[in-house]
Motif scaffolding. Structure first.
Motif, short mmCIF file in Angstrom:
data_model
loop_
_atom_site.label_atom_id
_atom_site.label_comp_id
_atom_site.label_asym_id
_atom_site.label_seq_id
_atom_site.Cartn_x
_atom_site.Cartn_y
_atom_site.Cartn_z
N ARG A 885 0.69 -1.11 -0.03
CA ARG A 885 -0.07 0.05 -0.05
C ARG A 885 0.92 1.51 -0.10
O ARG A 885 0.36 2.16 -0.48
CB ARG A 885 -0.98 0.04 1.22
CG ARG A 885 -0.38 -0.12 2.62
CD ARG A 885 -1.39 -0.17 3.49
NE ARG A 885 -0.94 -0.17 5.06
CZ ARG A 885 -0.59 -1.50 5.66
NH1 ARG A 885 -0.93 -2.55 4.96
NH2 ARG A 885 -0.22 -1.49 7.06
N TRP A 886 2.15 1.28 0.34
CA TRP A 886 2.97 2.32 0.45
C TRP A 886 3.25 2.61 -1.01
O TRP A 886 3.39 3.90 -1.39
CB TRP A 886 4.15 1.98 1.05
CG TRP A 886 4.13 1.87 2.69
CD1 TRP A 886 2.79 2.01 3.46
CD2 TRP A 886 4.98 1.28 3.66
NE1 TRP A 886 3.26 1.79 4.55
CE2 TRP A 886 4.44 1.24 4.89
CE3 TRP A 886 6.47 0.99 3.62
CZ2 TRP A 886 5.15 1.04 5.81
CZ3 TRP A 886 7.00 0.32 4.51
CH2 TRP A 886 6.42 0.49 5.90
N LEU A 887 3.44 1.58 -1.65
CA LEU A 887 3.84 1.93 -3.29
C LEU A 887 2.86 2.43 -4.28
O LEU A 887 3.06 3.10 -5.04
CB LEU A 887 4.57 0.60 -3.87
CG LEU A 887 5.85 -0.17 -3.16
CD1 LEU A 887 6.21 -1.22 -4.04
CD2 LEU A 887 6.84 0.98 -3.28
N ARG A 888 1.57 2.01 -3.57
CA ARG A 888 0.44 2.45 -4.39
C ARG A 888 0.00 3.91 -4.29
O ARG A 888 -0.98 4.23 -5.04
CB ARG A 888 -0.77 1.26 -4.12
CG ARG A 888 -0.70 -0.06 -4.68
CD ARG A 888 -1.89 -0.90 -4.55
NE ARG A 888 -1.96 -1.38 -3.27
CZ ARG A 888 -1.38 -2.48 -2.96
NH1 ARG A 888 -1.03 -3.27 -3.88
NH2 ARG A 888 -1.92 -2.91 -1.73
N MET A 889 0.75 4.58 -3.64
CA MET A 889 0.61 5.94 -3.43
C MET A 889 1.23 6.67 -4.76
O MET A 889 1.14 7.98 -4.92
CB MET A 889 1.36 6.80 -2.13
CG MET A 889 0.57 6.07 -0.86
SD MET A 889 1.17 7.08 0.46
CE MET A 889 2.71 6.17 0.51
#
Length: 959
Positions: A885-889
């Motif tokens: 979920r960090w990367l999907r920012m």
């Protein structure tokens, strides 16, 4: 001498002055009196019940006597008015009804079958003899009652010979043409009166029961032709467009058209007659009944109405009056909207029932038949019903409707609503429908929907619409379907459109000037739906069987697709994608980090985007925004959130780079960096600090302490080795961007373990903020973000194939002349083989209608399927260190910047401002001053080399 008045009893009765026996005796007396009263009441009720039974029995005996007498009178003269009275008074006696019907008919079996349906052999002087008598009113009343008795009797055993005889008489009674020919015009209203009576007392209900009681494929059953005739005869007895006609149409719809497989139950002659007599030209009479029809039928019945209408109505499209065609589309839309999600996708009756879940595979592409199901009970579809329903989304059928819509533009709103409802109940047909719509008129439908159905509406006109206020506003319910269909259409067309086509005004379907307000409309609505998700939980769009979360998902997909184009080649105004000043970014960062810390890790790194979207938006509006429309927040703000989230994770795990606690110490041989790193770090937690000790060529440890620089040296050397394309794990595009090798040996277990290790190493780089001097292909970065790759991404991987697919898409000739089928050629070790893109794809030709599906499937195979295992292994390793979920920012371009920094000139002033000195040095030290003078004399290449020496990457670090 006998005692009088109970004196002896009183003399013997003991008297207890203490009161205990007296009290007991008093209670006993009360109980005794109560028991006696109850006994008398029981006796009274028994006497009354006996009297009632005796009265009933006497009445029954008398009724039997009367019935026996009436039966005798009936048998003596069953064709007379007296016999008719006796028949009615006796009631539902199937034997007498059969005798009366037989008396009124000739043995039909002696006549040729071609004559039986005309019923010309009925004794009209007996059946209609009372029409000319002075007892006409009594005769007509009695016939009305007998007609009801006949159809009720037929429903008990419709296939029996007596039932056929009764049906013959009943059809003759309701046939106005024969009644007029026999009785003359003066008594032409007799069949009409009879029809009204039997319709009032359930004609269609009994006909339905009779038809359903007969085995479906028993088309030679003698009762079927008469039952079919009873369906359309009532409409011959009432003028069109009257209230009574409307009642008959309503009853026909909910009782007859709900019969499963209705056309398959009729012999050919009856089917032709029924199709010709069915009053479809007057469907407009149902304009006020569509809601009632939906409310009075079950899901299975609604599906049967749709299937039966699709059998009888399409051949009449060209001749249907516009009002009836409008109501037909409205009725289909109302029925589809009432059905549960996936109603047309359940398994066949003979298949194994799957576990139904709300969300399906996120990697759905054109032609993919993988579906998922709602938890609610779905109707089971017969194979023939399913086949008939396939008419609805088929290309020829939709093209016919679109042609009519083009001729009558007023049909467009209802047509749009119908298509949206179809998507909801039949998700697997969505790509076929959208492809047909895009091919029709060269994309003109997209422009027409936007300019006529979206842009002038409150949703498209007001860029600052308060979506929450609008969601439950019934006045806006007609404007949501056009917006949803437009979003789906535009998302679909971008899948098969390259950037060159997109920026050519003749190919964008919408001009770039139109895309600005359209995308802003999508942005405002989607952002509000995420920001106020708590107010929308489990609520539905007015007028649609669709939750707001599904609306948000559709709009988000379109928004992401448009933003991806703008990211590669900007065309939107500055700050177009940002939420604006209504949100304080400082507090947003703090709140987002806090909410992120409260989340539990979603199970599995490859969780579907639907499930993730619902999960995060429900848990936190900020996480919902950051994981779905992150471009609403400035890039720098998202990088701050990313670094703060990493630091919060370090604190949670107690990681301290200045402490030797939990530090991983590893010895690496100089000549075997990649292999030693793989062997010794594969089982370690790479979030922890790692201290590297190099072993020289003589097997001795090199002097020095790893304070970070030695690890960066190791990391730089490791990346140089593992990303070397000569190792066979990676290939390069013409832009020197790497992606996993699609060769079969790269998907073997040993190779996949290396992909997983490399993913863990890159995760460590992102976790520590170490920049990596490697560029990944955009379509591979999309896999990190769980996004689908499309035709435009194929241009960098295989330019020749890309050009060929673009040529096919725009080909104006006969596509079948190109001799293509649904296969793709792959070559390994000099051997070429064809891989089916769909089941039996080698035998499915590519046509004009399915070429968009073919283009999507080929692109999906080359960009996704061939590297699926490699990508999953890599991402599994990556997610062990970095939360997905960090990367999907971030999008692909931003993720590349996060990995390797900004490929821009080095700002020396900014570098000096953020430089940190070790030891006792400061910015004012003479040595430091001399250092910066030397740096000022360097050109950009020298500065990049210096930056690479210090940070292991020649690009400036973020922030």
């Amino acid at each position: 001498m006998l005692p009088l008045f109970g004196d002896e009893h009183r003399r013997k009765r003991a008297i207890d002055l203490g009161g205990s026996k007296s009290a007991t005796s008093h209670a006993a007396i009360l109980e005794q009196a109560k028991a006696q009263r109850f006994k008398r009441e029981v006796l009274r009720r028994r006497e009354e019940s006996a009297l009632k039974i005796q009265s009933w029995w006497r009445g029954t005996l008398e009724a039997r006597c009367v019935k026996r007498h009436m039966r005798q009178l009936f048998l003596q003269d069953m064709t007379s008015l007296t016999g008719l009275r006796c028949l009615v008074l006796i009631g539902q006696d199937d034997d007498l009804l059969q005798q009366w019907s037989a008396a009124m008919s000739v043995d039909d079996c002696k006549w040729p079958s071609s004559c039986r349906l005309t019923l010309v052999h009925v004794h009209t002087d007996l059946l209609f003899g009372g029409a000319g008598s002075q007892d006409k009113a009594h005769w007509l009343t009695l016939l009305c009652r007998v007609s009801v008795l006949l159809i009720t009797s037929v429903a008990k055993a419709p296939s029996s010979p007596p039932a056929v005889t009764q049906l013959q008489v009943l059809c003759k009674l309701l046939d106005p043409s024969y009644g007029a020919r026999v009785l003359g015009l003066s008594d032409f209203d007799l069949p009409r009166v009879l029809t009204q009576h039997v319709m009032r007392y359930g004609l269609y209900q009994n006909v339905r029961s009779s038809i359903e009681a007969i085995v479906i494929d028993s088309k030679d059953d003698p009762a079927i032709p008469y039952l079919v005739k009873l369906v359309y005869l009532p409409f011959s007895n009432v003028p069109p467009l009257t209230e009574l006609f409307t009642q008959y149409m309503h009853a026909l719809t909910i009782h007859i058209l709900t019969i499963p497989l209705l056309p398959y139950r009729m012999p050919l002659l009856s089917l032709s007659q029924f199709s010709a007599k069915l009053p479809l030209a007057y469907l407009q009479t149902l304009s006020s009944c569509t809601t009632d029809i939906v409310m009075q039928t079950s899901a299975s019945a609604q599906i049967n109405i749709i299937a039966n209408l699709l059998h009888f109505t399409p051949p009449r499209y060209a001749i249907l009056p516009l009002p009836s065609l409008t109501v037909y589309i409205q009725l289909l839309r109302a029925l589809l909207s009432a059905l549960p999600v996936h109603a047309f996708d359940p398994p066949l009756p003979d298949s194994t029932t799957p576990t139904w879940e709300e969300d399906g595979d996120d990697e759905h592409v054109a032609g993919d038949t993988t579906v998922s199901y709602s938890a609610q009970s779905l109707p089971v579809l017969d194979a023939r019903t399913r086949k008939r329903l396939q008419t609805l989304p088929s290309g020829p059928h939709l093209n016919t409707l679109l042609k009519l819509t083009h001729q009558h533009p007023q049909l467009l709103p209802d047509m749009v609503a119908l298509l949206v409802a179809l998507h909801i109940v039949w998700p697997t047909a969505k790509d076929e429908v959208l492809g047909t719509l895009l091919l029709y008129g060269g994309g003109g439908l997209v422009r027409e929907i936007y300019r006529d159905q979206v842009r002038p509406t409150p949703l498209g006109r007001d860029e600052n619409i308060d979506t929450i206020k609008g969601t439950n506003n019934p006045s806006l319910q007609d404007w949501w379907p056009p917006l949803l269909l437009l979003a789906d259409l535009y998302t679909h067309t971008l899948r098969t459109m390259g950037d060159d086509e997109f920026f050519s005004n003749s190919r964008t379907l919408l001009t770039l000037n139109e895309l600005v307000p359209f995308s802003r409309t999508l942005f405002n609505i989607a952002f509000t739906l995420y920001w106020r998700d708590d107010q929308l939980q489990d609520t539905h769009v007015p007028g649609l069987n669709l939750r707001w979360t599904n609306v948000r998902e559709r709009l988000t997909k379109c928004l992401q697709a448009i933003h991806a184009r703008d990211s590669r080649r900007p065309f939107m105004p500055p700050n177009h994608w940002h939420v604006g000043t209504q949100i304080d970014m400082g507090s947003f960062i703090d709140a987002a980090v806090h909410e992120e810390q409260q989340t539990d890790e979603v199970s599995g790194p490859l969780v579907t985007s639907k499930g993730r979207q619902a999960y995060f938006s429900h848990l936190s509006p900020r996480l919902g925004i950051l994981n779905n429309i992150p471009f609403a927040i400035p890039f720098e703000t998202r990088v701050h959130i990313f670094r703060r989230s990493v630091q919060a994770d370090r604190d949670k795990r107690g990681i301290n780079h200045f402490s030797r606690v939990n530090r991983v110490e590893v010895s690496i041989r100089r000549g075997h960096i990649a292999q030693d790193g793989y062997d010794k770090l594969s089982g370690e937690d790479l979030r922890a600090p790692i201290a590297i000790t190099f072993i020289d060529q003589f097997g001795e440890p090199e002097a020095g302490i790893d304070g970070g620089g030695v690890f960066k040296e190791f990391f730089t050397s490791l990346c140089k080795e593992v990303f070397d394309t000569d190792r066979g794990l990676w290939l390069e595009t013409k832009k020197n961007e790497i992606y996993p090798n699609p060769h079969s040996y790269a998907s073997e277990a040993y190779s996949l373990s290396w992909y997983q290790f490399i993913g863990r190493i890159l995760g460590k780089a992102l976790y520590e903020g170490i920049l990596v001097e490697v560029a990944f292909a955009g379509f591979f970065l999309a896999k990190w973000l769980d996004k689908q790759s499309f035709l435009n991404d194929l241009a960098s991987l295989d330019p020749d194939l890309y050009q060929g697919l673009v040529f096919l898409k725009n080909y104006t000739g006969n596509v079948e002349d190109l001799s293509l089928n649904f296969t793709v050629a792959t070559e390994e070790f000099g051997v070429t083989k064809a891989v089916d893109l769909i089941p039996n794809g080698s035998n499915v030709a590519v046509t004009r209608e399915n070429r968009l599906q073919y283009i999507c499937l080929v692109s999906h195979y080359r960009l996704t399927t061939q590297i699926k295992l490699q990508s999953e292994a890599f991402f599994k390793g990556l997610s062990e260190t970095i939360e997905p979920r960090w990367l999907r920012m971030f999008n692909q371009q931003e993720l590349q910047i996060l990995l390797g920094g900004v490929n821009s000139p080095i700002d020396l002033g900014d570098l000096r401002q953020h430089a940190q000195y070790g030891g006792l040095y400061s910015d004012q030290d003479p040595t430091i001053q001399a250092f910066w003078k030397v740096m000022e004399s360097f050109d950009q290449e020298q500065r990049r080399a210096f930056l690479r020496f210090v940070t292991s990457c020649s690009r400036p670090p973020l922030l």
